[in-house]
Design a protein around this motif. Structure first.
Motif, PDB file in Angstrom:
ATOM      1  N   TYR A 107     -44.148 -49.860  52.370  1.00  0.00           N
ATOM      2  CA  TYR A 107     -43.963 -48.927  51.263  1.00  0.00           C
ATOM      3  C   TYR A 107     -45.201 -48.934  50.371  1.00  0.00           C
ATOM      4  O   TYR A 107     -45.658 -47.872  49.922  1.00  0.00           O
ATOM      5  CB  TYR A 107     -42.724 -49.294  50.445  1.00  0.00           C
ATOM      6  CG  TYR A 107     -42.372 -48.271  49.391  1.00  0.00           C
ATOM      7  CD1 TYR A 107     -41.633 -47.144  49.718  1.00  0.00           C
ATOM      8  CD2 TYR A 107     -42.798 -48.421  48.072  1.00  0.00           C
ATOM      9  CE1 TYR A 107     -41.313 -46.176  48.760  1.00  0.00           C
ATOM     10  CE2 TYR A 107     -42.495 -47.468  47.108  1.00  0.00           C
ATOM     11  CZ  TYR A 107     -41.745 -46.359  47.459  1.00  0.00           C
ATOM     12  OH  TYR A 107     -41.451 -45.410  46.501  1.00  0.00           O
ATOM     13  N   ARG A 108     -45.751 -50.120  50.125  1.00  0.00           N
ATOM     14  CA  ARG A 108     -46.962 -50.222  49.304  1.00  0.00           C
ATOM     15  C   ARG A 108     -48.114 -49.464  49.964  1.00  0.00           C
ATOM     16  O   ARG A 108     -48.825 -48.691  49.309  1.00  0.00           O
ATOM     17  CB  ARG A 108     -47.346 -51.691  49.106  1.00  0.00           C
ATOM     18  CG  ARG A 108     -48.577 -51.898  48.228  1.00  0.00           C
ATOM     19  CD  ARG A 108     -49.061 -53.325  48.285  1.00  0.00           C
ATOM     20  NE  ARG A 108     -49.585 -53.675  49.601  1.00  0.00           N
ATOM     21  CZ  ARG A 108     -50.789 -53.303  50.039  1.00  0.00           C
ATOM     22  NH1 ARG A 108     -51.594 -52.561  49.281  1.00  0.00           N
ATOM     23  NH2 ARG A 108     -51.195 -53.663  51.241  1.00  0.00           N
ATOM     24  N   LEU A 109     -48.303 -49.681  51.271  1.00  0.00           N
ATOM     25  CA  LEU A 109     -49.354 -48.976  51.996  1.00  0.00           C
ATOM     26  C   LEU A 109     -49.127 -47.467  51.984  1.00  0.00           C
ATOM     27  O   LEU A 109     -50.056 -46.681  51.811  1.00  0.00           O
ATOM     28  CB  LEU A 109     -49.408 -49.471  53.446  1.00  0.00           C
ATOM     29  CG  LEU A 109     -50.054 -50.825  53.692  1.00  0.00           C
ATOM     30  CD1 LEU A 109     -49.823 -51.256  55.131  1.00  0.00           C
ATOM     31  CD2 LEU A 109     -51.546 -50.777  53.382  1.00  0.00           C
ATOM     32  N   TYR A 110     -47.898 -47.071  52.170  1.00  0.00           N
ATOM     33  CA  TYR A 110     -47.539 -45.654  52.193  1.00  0.00           C
ATOM     34  C   TYR A 110     -47.925 -44.975  50.881  1.00  0.00           C
ATOM     35  O   TYR A 110     -48.544 -43.905  50.868  1.00  0.00           O
ATOM     36  CB  TYR A 110     -46.036 -45.522  52.452  1.00  0.00           C
ATOM     37  CG  TYR A 110     -45.478 -44.137  52.291  1.00  0.00           C
ATOM     38  CD1 TYR A 110     -45.592 -43.188  53.296  1.00  0.00           C
ATOM     39  CD2 TYR A 110     -44.796 -43.783  51.114  1.00  0.00           C
ATOM     40  CE1 TYR A 110     -45.065 -41.913  53.153  1.00  0.00           C
ATOM     41  CE2 TYR A 110     -44.267 -42.518  50.960  1.00  0.00           C
ATOM     42  CZ  TYR A 110     -44.397 -41.583  51.973  1.00  0.00           C
ATOM     43  OH  TYR A 110     -43.872 -40.327  51.822  1.00  0.00           O
ATOM     44  N   LYS A 111     -47.572 -45.602  49.749  1.00  0.00           N
ATOM     45  CA  LYS A 111     -47.885 -45.032  48.442  1.00  0.00           C
ATOM     46  C   LYS A 111     -49.389 -45.038  48.183  1.00  0.00           C
ATOM     47  O   LYS A 111     -49.941 -44.093  47.616  1.00  0.00           O
ATOM     48  CB  LYS A 111     -47.159 -45.803  47.336  1.00  0.00           C
ATOM     49  CG  LYS A 111     -45.647 -45.769  47.436  1.00  0.00           C
ATOM     50  CD  LYS A 111     -45.097 -44.365  47.371  1.00  0.00           C
ATOM     51  CE  LYS A 111     -45.187 -43.755  45.994  1.00  0.00           C
ATOM     52  NZ  LYS A 111     -44.519 -42.435  45.907  1.00  0.00           N
ATOM     53  N   GLU A 112     -50.050 -46.105  48.614  1.00  0.00           N
ATOM     54  CA  GLU A 112     -51.496 -46.207  48.433  1.00  0.00           C
ATOM     55  C   GLU A 112     -52.220 -45.102  49.192  1.00  0.00           C
ATOM     56  O   GLU A 112     -53.127 -44.451  48.662  1.00  0.00           O
ATOM     57  CB  GLU A 112     -51.972 -47.581  48.907  1.00  0.00           C
ATOM     58  CG  GLU A 112     -53.464 -47.818  48.788  1.00  0.00           C
ATOM     59  CD  GLU A 112     -53.879 -49.180  49.314  1.00  0.00           C
ATOM     60  OE1 GLU A 112     -54.832 -49.233  50.116  1.00  0.00           O
ATOM     61  OE2 GLU A 112     -53.238 -50.181  48.941  1.00  0.00           O
ATOM     62  N   LEU A 113     -51.826 -44.883  50.424  1.00  0.00           N
ATOM     63  CA  LEU A 113     -52.459 -43.842  51.240  1.00  0.00           C
ATOM     64  C   LEU A 113     -52.108 -42.448  50.739  1.00  0.00           C
ATOM     65  O   LEU A 113     -52.916 -41.523  50.802  1.00  0.00           O
ATOM     66  CB  LEU A 113     -52.037 -44.005  52.704  1.00  0.00           C
ATOM     67  CG  LEU A 113     -52.493 -45.298  53.386  1.00  0.00           C
ATOM     68  CD1 LEU A 113     -51.830 -45.449  54.743  1.00  0.00           C
ATOM     69  CD2 LEU A 113     -54.005 -45.346  53.521  1.00  0.00           C
ATOM     70  N   PRO A 119     -55.165 -48.413  57.401  1.00  0.00           N
ATOM     71  CA  PRO A 119     -54.453 -48.096  58.645  1.00  0.00           C
ATOM     72  C   PRO A 119     -54.185 -46.605  58.762  1.00  0.00           C
ATOM     73  O   PRO A 119     -54.388 -45.842  57.815  1.00  0.00           O
ATOM     74  CB  PRO A 119     -53.145 -48.883  58.483  1.00  0.00           C
ATOM     75  CG  PRO A 119     -52.933 -48.945  56.999  1.00  0.00           C
ATOM     76  CD  PRO A 119     -54.311 -49.073  56.407  1.00  0.00           C
ATOM     77  N   ASP A 120     -53.728 -46.185  59.918  1.00  0.00           N
ATOM     78  CA  ASP A 120     -53.387 -44.797  60.147  1.00  0.00           C
ATOM     79  C   ASP A 120     -52.183 -44.411  59.277  1.00  0.00           C
ATOM     80  O   ASP A 120     -51.117 -45.029  59.366  1.00  0.00           O
ATOM     81  CB  ASP A 120     -53.055 -44.589  61.627  1.00  0.00           C
ATOM     82  CG  ASP A 120     -52.745 -43.143  61.944  1.00  0.00           C
ATOM     83  OD1 ASP A 120     -51.571 -42.754  61.805  1.00  0.00           O
ATOM     84  OD2 ASP A 120     -53.673 -42.409  62.318  1.00  0.00           O
ATOM     85  N   ALA A 121     -52.361 -43.399  58.444  1.00  0.00           N
ATOM     86  CA  ALA A 121     -51.308 -43.002  57.507  1.00  0.00           C
ATOM     87  C   ALA A 121     -50.041 -42.546  58.228  1.00  0.00           C
ATOM     88  O   ALA A 121     -48.926 -42.838  57.784  1.00  0.00           O
ATOM     89  CB  ALA A 121     -51.824 -41.899  56.596  1.00  0.00           C
ATOM     90  N   GLY A 122     -50.213 -41.834  59.328  1.00  0.00           N
ATOM     91  CA  GLY A 122     -49.057 -41.351  60.068  1.00  0.00           C
ATOM     92  C   GLY A 122     -48.215 -42.482  60.627  1.00  0.00           C
ATOM     93  O   GLY A 122     -46.984 -42.449  60.557  1.00  0.00           O
ATOM     94  N   LYS A 123     -48.866 -43.481  61.177  1.00  0.00           N
ATOM     95  CA  LYS A 123     -48.140 -44.610  61.744  1.00  0.00           C
ATOM     96  C   LYS A 123     -47.422 -45.411  60.657  1.00  0.00           C
ATOM     97  O   LYS A 123     -46.297 -45.887  60.858  1.00  0.00           O
ATOM     98  CB  LYS A 123     -49.088 -45.504  62.541  1.00  0.00           C
ATOM     99  CG  LYS A 123     -49.547 -44.890  63.863  1.00  0.00           C
ATOM    100  CD  LYS A 123     -50.440 -45.828  64.642  1.00  0.00           C
ATOM    101  CE  LYS A 123     -50.699 -45.307  66.054  1.00  0.00           C
ATOM    102  NZ  LYS A 123     -51.256 -43.953  66.076  1.00  0.00           N
ATOM    103  N   VAL A 124     -48.075 -45.571  59.512  1.00  0.00           N
ATOM    104  CA  VAL A 124     -47.436 -46.267  58.395  1.00  0.00           C
ATOM    105  C   VAL A 124     -46.201 -45.492  57.927  1.00  0.00           C
ATOM    106  O   VAL A 124     -45.130 -46.057  57.721  1.00  0.00           O
ATOM    107  CB  VAL A 124     -48.411 -46.461  57.212  1.00  0.00           C
ATOM    108  CG1 VAL A 124     -47.673 -46.997  55.985  1.00  0.00           C
ATOM    109  CG2 VAL A 124     -49.531 -47.410  57.602  1.00  0.00           C
TER     110      VAL A 124
END
Length: 216
Positions: free
Chosen positions: A55-61, A79-84
């Motif tokens: 979730y943190r990565l998702y919001k960051e991206l 990382p790849d935003a779609g995969k996250v």
């Protein structure tokens, strides 16, 4: 004295059950709102269901502009935003379904559309049409649309069977994966259970979080 103590214990048990019901209802609502509307998920819920990091990565991206993301992605810094996003969506869906005995109609209808898209991929060979498919759909189900056709079909079958099983569990709909793909080898020797073709499918009802009382 004992009767008074027993009554207190019953009251405490009821209060704990009610608190648990309210907590489950809140969790189910927030998870559903993320899946349907993209609403934020509180930190305590992220932690409880184990997807805080994604979730943190998702919001960051999500907060990066396109140019910044592209530069960082080329350097291997993110990382790849779609995969996250796909990984997070699957985790949130798993959490939602685990506490919601009968998910909302909007949620069910969304999954059914994805089930139809997966089924359509068995005959459709062009996956670049944005009207029918978007990159997030492939990322969510782990499908490499640039792979050889045989590989894509294996990935589609795996995704379809998994979603078909979930959909059947939530709605009572008869599974049709074996009709579409054929029976897996390990099941071919097993005598299929007879189904009643006249049995109506149960209604899709609003979400009822698992607990002592009905929610929503």
């Amino acid at each position: 004295m004992n009767k008074k103590t027993d009554n207190m214990d019953m009251d405490n048990a009821y209060m704990r059950a009610e608190q648990k019901r309210q907590e489950t209802e809140r969790h189910a609502t927030r998870l559903k709102e993320f899946l349907i509307y993209g609403a934020d998920i509180p930190e305590d819920i992220q932690k409880q269901y184990g997807f805080s990091e994604d979730y943190r990565l998702y919001k960051e991206l999500e907060e990066m502009d396109g140019r910044q993301y592209s530069e960082k992605r080329q350097k291997g810094e993110v990382p790849d935003a779609g995969k996250v996003g796909g990984r997070l969506t699957r985790a949130v869906e798993k959490a939602y379904e685990s506490i919601c005995g009968s998910p909302s109609r909007v949620y069910i209808e969304g999954l059914y559309k994805e089930l139809l898209l997966l089924g359509g991929m068995t005959v459709r060979k062009d996956y670049d049409d944005p009207v029918h498919y978007n990159p997030g759909f492939f990322d969510k189900y782990g499908i490499d649309r640039k792979a050889p056709r045989e590989t894509i079909l294996r990935q589609v079958e795996q995704a379809y069977r998994e979603l078909d099983s979930r959909f059947s569990r939530m709605t009572g709909r008869r599974s049709d994966a074996d009709e579409l793909f054929g029976k897996p080898k390990e099941k071919q020797a097993v005598q299929p259970r007879k189904e009643n073709p006249d049995r109506p499918a149960p209604d899709i009802r609003p979400c009822r979080p698992k607990g002592r009382r009905m929610g929503f």
